[in-house]
Design a protein around this motif. Structure first.
Motif, PDB file in Angstrom:
ATOM      1  N   ASN A  49      10.469   4.585  10.287  1.00 20.55           N
ATOM      2  CA  ASN A  49      11.458   5.592   9.905  1.00 20.55           C
ATOM      3  C   ASN A  49      12.046   6.341  11.095  1.00 20.55           C
ATOM      4  N   SER A  50      11.327   6.368  12.202  1.00 19.45           N
ATOM      5  CA  SER A  50      11.854   7.040  13.400  1.00 19.45           C
ATOM      6  C   SER A  50      12.627   6.085  14.302  1.00 19.45           C
ATOM      7  N   GLY A  51      12.554   4.781  14.013  1.00 16.29           N
ATOM      8  CA  GLY A  51      13.227   3.803  14.856  1.00 16.29           C
ATOM      9  C   GLY A  51      12.468   3.476  16.123  1.00 16.29           C
ATOM     10  N   GLU A  52      11.215   3.896  16.208  1.00 11.33           N
ATOM     11  CA  GLU A  52      10.407   3.620  17.394  1.00 11.33           C
ATOM     12  C   GLU A  52       9.881   2.189  17.364  1.00 11.33           C
ATOM     13  N   VAL A  53       9.727   1.630  18.532  1.00 21.64           N
ATOM     14  CA  VAL A  53       9.067   0.330  18.656  1.00 21.64           C
ATOM     15  C   VAL A  53       7.613   0.643  19.004  1.00 21.64           C
ATOM     16  N   GLY A  91      15.983   2.129   9.642  1.00 20.47           N
ATOM     17  CA  GLY A  91      15.248   1.852   8.422  1.00 20.47           C
ATOM     18  C   GLY A  91      14.636   3.092   7.817  1.00 20.47           C
ATOM     19  N   SER A  92      14.468   3.034   6.520  1.00 18.65           N
ATOM     20  CA  SER A  92      13.757   4.075   5.794  1.00 18.65           C
ATOM     21  C   SER A  92      12.796   3.374   4.850  1.00 18.65           C
ATOM     22  N   LEU A  93      11.508   3.476   5.146  1.00 22.75           N
ATOM     23  CA  LEU A  93      10.464   2.818   4.370  1.00 22.75           C
ATOM     24  C   LEU A  93       9.697   3.871   3.590  1.00 22.75           C
ATOM     25  N   ASP A  94       9.457   3.589   2.315  1.00 23.18           N
ATOM     26  CA  ASP A  94       8.683   4.499   1.476  1.00 23.18           C
ATOM     27  C   ASP A  94       7.772   3.662   0.595  1.00 23.18           C
ATOM     28  N   ILE A 108      -8.388  -3.789   2.116  1.00 24.10           N
ATOM     29  CA  ILE A 108      -7.195  -4.456   1.581  1.00 24.10           C
ATOM     30  C   ILE A 108      -6.371  -3.408   0.855  1.00 24.10           C
ATOM     31  N   GLU A 109      -5.082  -3.444   1.110  1.00 28.14           N
ATOM     32  CA  GLU A 109      -4.157  -2.542   0.430  1.00 28.14           C
ATOM     33  C   GLU A 109      -3.101  -3.382  -0.287  1.00 28.14           C
ATOM     34  N   ILE A 110      -2.959  -3.149  -1.577  1.00 26.84           N
ATOM     35  CA  ILE A 110      -1.888  -3.746  -2.374  1.00 26.84           C
ATOM     36  C   ILE A 110      -0.871  -2.623  -2.562  1.00 26.84           C
ATOM     37  N   TYR A 111       0.385  -2.885  -2.244  1.00 30.20           N
ATOM     38  CA  TYR A 111       1.365  -1.795  -2.293  1.00 30.20           C
ATOM     39  C   TYR A 111       2.695  -2.266  -2.860  1.00 30.20           C
ATOM     40  N   ALA A 112       3.507  -1.283  -3.203  1.00 35.05           N
ATOM     41  CA  ALA A 112       4.914  -1.491  -3.559  1.00 35.05           C
ATOM     42  C   ALA A 112       5.700  -0.403  -2.854  1.00 35.05           C
ATOM     43  N   GLY A 113       6.966  -0.654  -2.639  1.00 37.41           N
ATOM     44  CA  GLY A 113       7.767   0.348  -1.954  1.00 37.41           C
ATOM     45  C   GLY A 113       9.235  -0.001  -1.947  1.00 37.41           C
ATOM     46  N   THR A 114       9.957   0.802  -1.198  1.00 38.34           N
ATOM     47  CA  THR A 114      11.379   0.561  -1.006  1.00 38.34           C
ATOM     48  C   THR A 114      11.678   0.604   0.484  1.00 38.34           C
ATOM     49  N   LEU A 115      12.605  -0.222   0.871  1.00 35.74           N
ATOM     50  CA  LEU A 115      13.089  -0.244   2.253  1.00 35.74           C
ATOM     51  C   LEU A 115      14.604  -0.182   2.192  1.00 35.74           C
ATOM     52  N   THR A 116      15.157   0.800   2.870  1.00 39.35           N
ATOM     53  CA  THR A 116      16.605   0.912   2.987  1.00 39.35           C
ATOM     54  C   THR A 116      16.954   0.727   4.453  1.00 39.35           C
ATOM     55  N   GLY A 127      19.450  -1.423   0.153  1.00 33.47           N
ATOM     56  CA  GLY A 127      18.105  -1.092  -0.298  1.00 33.47           C
ATOM     57  C   GLY A 127      17.421  -2.285  -0.919  1.00 33.47           C
ATOM     58  N   GLU A 128      16.107  -2.295  -0.843  1.00 33.72           N
ATOM     59  CA  GLU A 128      15.329  -3.400  -1.388  1.00 33.72           C
ATOM     60  C   GLU A 128      13.998  -2.875  -1.901  1.00 33.72           C
ATOM     61  N   SER A 129      13.599  -3.343  -3.066  1.00 36.74           N
ATOM     62  CA  SER A 129      12.243  -3.101  -3.556  1.00 36.74           C
ATOM     63  C   SER A 129      11.353  -4.180  -2.967  1.00 36.74           C
ATOM     64  N   LEU A 130      10.179  -3.783  -2.543  1.00 38.59           N
ATOM     65  CA  LEU A 130       9.273  -4.743  -1.941  1.00 38.59           C
ATOM     66  C   LEU A 130       7.866  -4.518  -2.440  1.00 38.59           C
TER      67      LEU A 130
END
Length: 160
Positions: A49-53, A91-94, A108-116, A127-130
């Motif tokens: 979200n900060s654009g950092e590498v 990017g904006s990841l949530d 192990i983490e199972i997750y859902a989110g959005t990426l814009t 935007g995309e649901s992932l």
């Protein structure tokens, strides 16, 4: 002289105690491990979200499997991919849901989110649901690192 006769018995007792199962972790230990793993994931989100590498949350031997692309092996290859990504997009990841299970030195983490993502050169945000799976490993120093990052998107393939 009597003390020397007890040394083998003491060593055997120490070996038995050291090799014995340590039992189930306490609820506090479970919660602490889940919080530590979630902090690694939050580090990933903050970097994106900060654009950092910044891929310091990854293990050196990490594997990333982004959708529609070949797998990336190792933190160096993943860092190059992230560098290319942030040069093209902001990017904006949530993460909207997350379920973390810890077992010993693995989680192990199972997750859902959005990426814009918004093209850096201008243009409309997309935007995309992932959804995906993260696998984490606790190192010898006690810190958690992401080892596998596998995700896909909910957008169906175009009709053929």
């Amino acid at each position: 002289m009597i003390a020397l006769k007890r040394v083998p018995l003491c060593l055997a007792a120490l070996a038995i105690v050291a090799c014995a199962p340590q039992g189930e972790p306490s609820q506090a230990e479970i919660e602490a491990n889940i919080a530590a793993v979630a902090a690694v994931r939050d580090h990933e989100v903050a970097a994106i979200n900060s654009g950092e590498v910044d891929v310091s949350y990854l293990a050196a031997d990490a594997v990333m499997m982004p959708p529609n692309e070949p797998a990336l092996n190792g933190a160096t290859a993943i860092e190059a991919w992230v560098r290319d990504f942030v040069s093209q997009f902001t990017g904006s990841l949530d993460y909207t849901s997350s379920d973390i299970t810890v077992s010993g030195d693995w989680a192990i983490e199972i997750y859902a989110g959005t990426l814009t993502v918004t093209p850096s050169g201008g243009g409309d945000a997309m935007g995309e649901s992932l959804k995906g799976i993260h696998v984490y490993r606790r190192g010898d120093d006690g810190s958690w690192k992401m080892v596998y990052d596998v995700w896909n998107v909910d957008t169906p393939l175009p009709e053929m």
